[in-house]
Design an enzyme around this catalytic site. Structure first.
Site: not given
Ligand code: NAD
Length: 456
Positions: A210, A244
């Site tokens: 990720e 993010c």
């Protein structure tokens, strides 16, 4: 250097005993995790306040309650998810039983990042436990208070024989990565993602990565800019831009830029008053290194002009929400993921110029399009690629448990949230069960090869 060989071999033995595969064990651990979240909500919020100055609302919305919702969703559906999945058969398999059995990988390593230190550790752990794995969790050493809290709480609530928490920095993570794991789930930057993948490759261990990147926003003409400003800035300023999937930069036409910057000024005043440094709702930068990195970006703006913000305070690690206008694609701020509350606006001739810029760079984690024109939206969807897309809002795509959360290319591989987390930590084992009768039907595939068999 730390050595985790014994830890891992101990977990392998427990896994072999079959303890974690039992449905009751999985469900019991998830129930205990829920209890841990509910009984320690205040402690989690306090740790997040210490690490990132997250407000209670933000801490609940994006971390504690976020995990709780995913956990409850998992517990409500686990009964169905663990069932074997019958598959379609063709004519020659009509008499056979064919199905997919979801089985745990074994002993898995989860490495979390600091920006959402609860969500990024517990959310993958929900999937790993639900799937029946033994888990080693490595929280980020940057979010110190949360890492310590997790290390203290996990053994109190969860089965310490099967679920371990290891705290530490690069040396400890490097030592953990030297071990042979059945699965590695890593969240963090793309450079370390490559280190993780290389370590995993030595043992052919499957990974989920990720990662991050520069997530673009395109604002079309004719949008209600006050709404657009609210939605972009909410996504940019949550956790002081250290998200993010935060919008990294905005592209719009020259005519739209000034009105958008004006609308953003108004939004920021409404969100954080005229003095965001005093607002209890605005976060801080995690540490001095990250603060200095952002300060350097502010000190080398290139062509960009500060339309709002620009103030910094090193003693508090405060960076004001900052809007930059007339930024150029070649400016330093456009060369790396910003990961802070600074939002550059770049003017483009049209959507093609925006699409070309996106296509000439790494595939982003997400993409935001503000438009009411379905043809334009479709054009972005068809001609670009990103982990996810959200039209006319930011961050909200990450809150839908039935949508996979993950990147593509440089922004990551694999996805999780909801059932995707469960599936991530399961090997999908193909099973065919046949009877021992009707051997005459099978004889056509046995040697010797004859003309009759070939011409059937
Ligand atoms: P970080 O510094 O907390 O690092 C992440 C983890 O990697 C930590 O547990 C750390 O101990 C470990 N680590 C760091 N350096 C290492 C090394 N050399 N060898 C082995 N392990 C090492 O977090 P970060 O990388 O600064 O996180 C920010 C980045 O993560 C941003 O790029 C952001 O976009 C991305 N991110 C992605 C997601 C997502 O879900 N895709 C979520 C959060 C953050």
């Amino acid at each position: 250097m730390a050595n985790y060989t014994e830890l891992v071999s101990g977990l392998c033995q427990v896994f072999r005993s079959g303890k974690t595969k039992k449905f009751d064990w999985r469900f019991q651990q998830l129930t205990k995790m829920l209890k841990m979240l509910e009984e320690n909500k205040d402690k989690f919020c306090e740790a997040l306040k210490k690490d990132l100055n997250k407000s209670k609302m933000e801490a609940c919305l994006t971390e504690v309650d976020f995990c709780r919702n995913d956990l409850v969703y998992c517990m409500n559906n686990l009964n169905e998810w663990v069932k074997t999945e019958k598959v379609k058969k063709n004519f020659i398999n009509l008499m056979d039983t064919c199905y997919i059995k979801r089985e745990p990988f074994g002993v898995v390593l989860i490495i979390g990042a600091w920006n959402y230190p609860i969500q990024l550790t517990l959310l993958p752990m929900i999937g790993a436990i639900a799937a029946g794995n033994c888990v080693v969790l490595k929280p980020s050493e940057m979010a110190i208070a949360t890492a310590e809290l997790l290390e203290g709480l996990l053994p109190k609530y969860l089965d310490n024989e099967c679920i371990k928490c290891v705290n530490g920095g690069i040396p400890e993570t490097t030592a953990l990565l030297a071990e042979k794991w059945d699965y590695i789930f890593y969240t963090g930057n793309s450079a370390v993602g490559k280190i993780v993948m290389q370590a995993a490759a030595k043992h052919l261990t499957p990974v989920t990565l990720e990662l991050g990147g520069k997530s673009p926003v395109f604002v079309d003409d004719n949008c209600d800019l006050s709404i657009v400003a609210n939605r972009i800035l909410w996504g940019k300023c949550t956790n002081a831009g250290q998200t993010c999937i935060a919008p990294d930069y905005v592209m719009c036409k020259k005519e739209t830029q000034d009105s958008l910057a004006e609308a953003m000024k108004k939004t920021l005043r409404e969100f954080y008053s005229d003095n965001p440094a005093k607002s209890p709702d605005f976060g801080r930068i995690i540490n001095d290194r990250q603060f200095q990195r952002l300060k350097k970006i502010m000190d080398h703006l290139g062509g960009g002009k500060v339309a709002v913000g620009g103030e910094t305070d090193e003693t508090q690690r405060f960076i004001a929400p900052t809007i930059l206008t007339d930024v150029k694609f070649s400016d330093p701020i456009m060369q790396e993921e910003i990961f802070g509350p600074i939002l550059p606006i770049i003017t483009v001739q049209n959507e093609d110029e925006a699409i070309n810029f996106i296509l000439n760079h790494e595939k982003p984690l997400t993409m935001y399009i503000f438009s009411q024109n379905s043809t334009l939206i479709e054009k972005f969807l068809e001609s670009t690629s990103s982990g996810s897309v959200c039209v006319n809002d930011t961050l909200m795509q990450g809150s839908v448990p039935t949508l996979p959360f993950g990147g593509v290319g440089n922004s990551g591989t694999g996805a999780y949230h909801g059932k995707f987390s469960f599936d991530t930590f399961c090997h999908k084992r193909a099973v065919m069960e046949r009877g021992l009768r009707m051997e005459s039907v099978n004889s056509i595939r046995y040697p010797p090869c004859t003309e009759t068999k070939l011409n059937r």
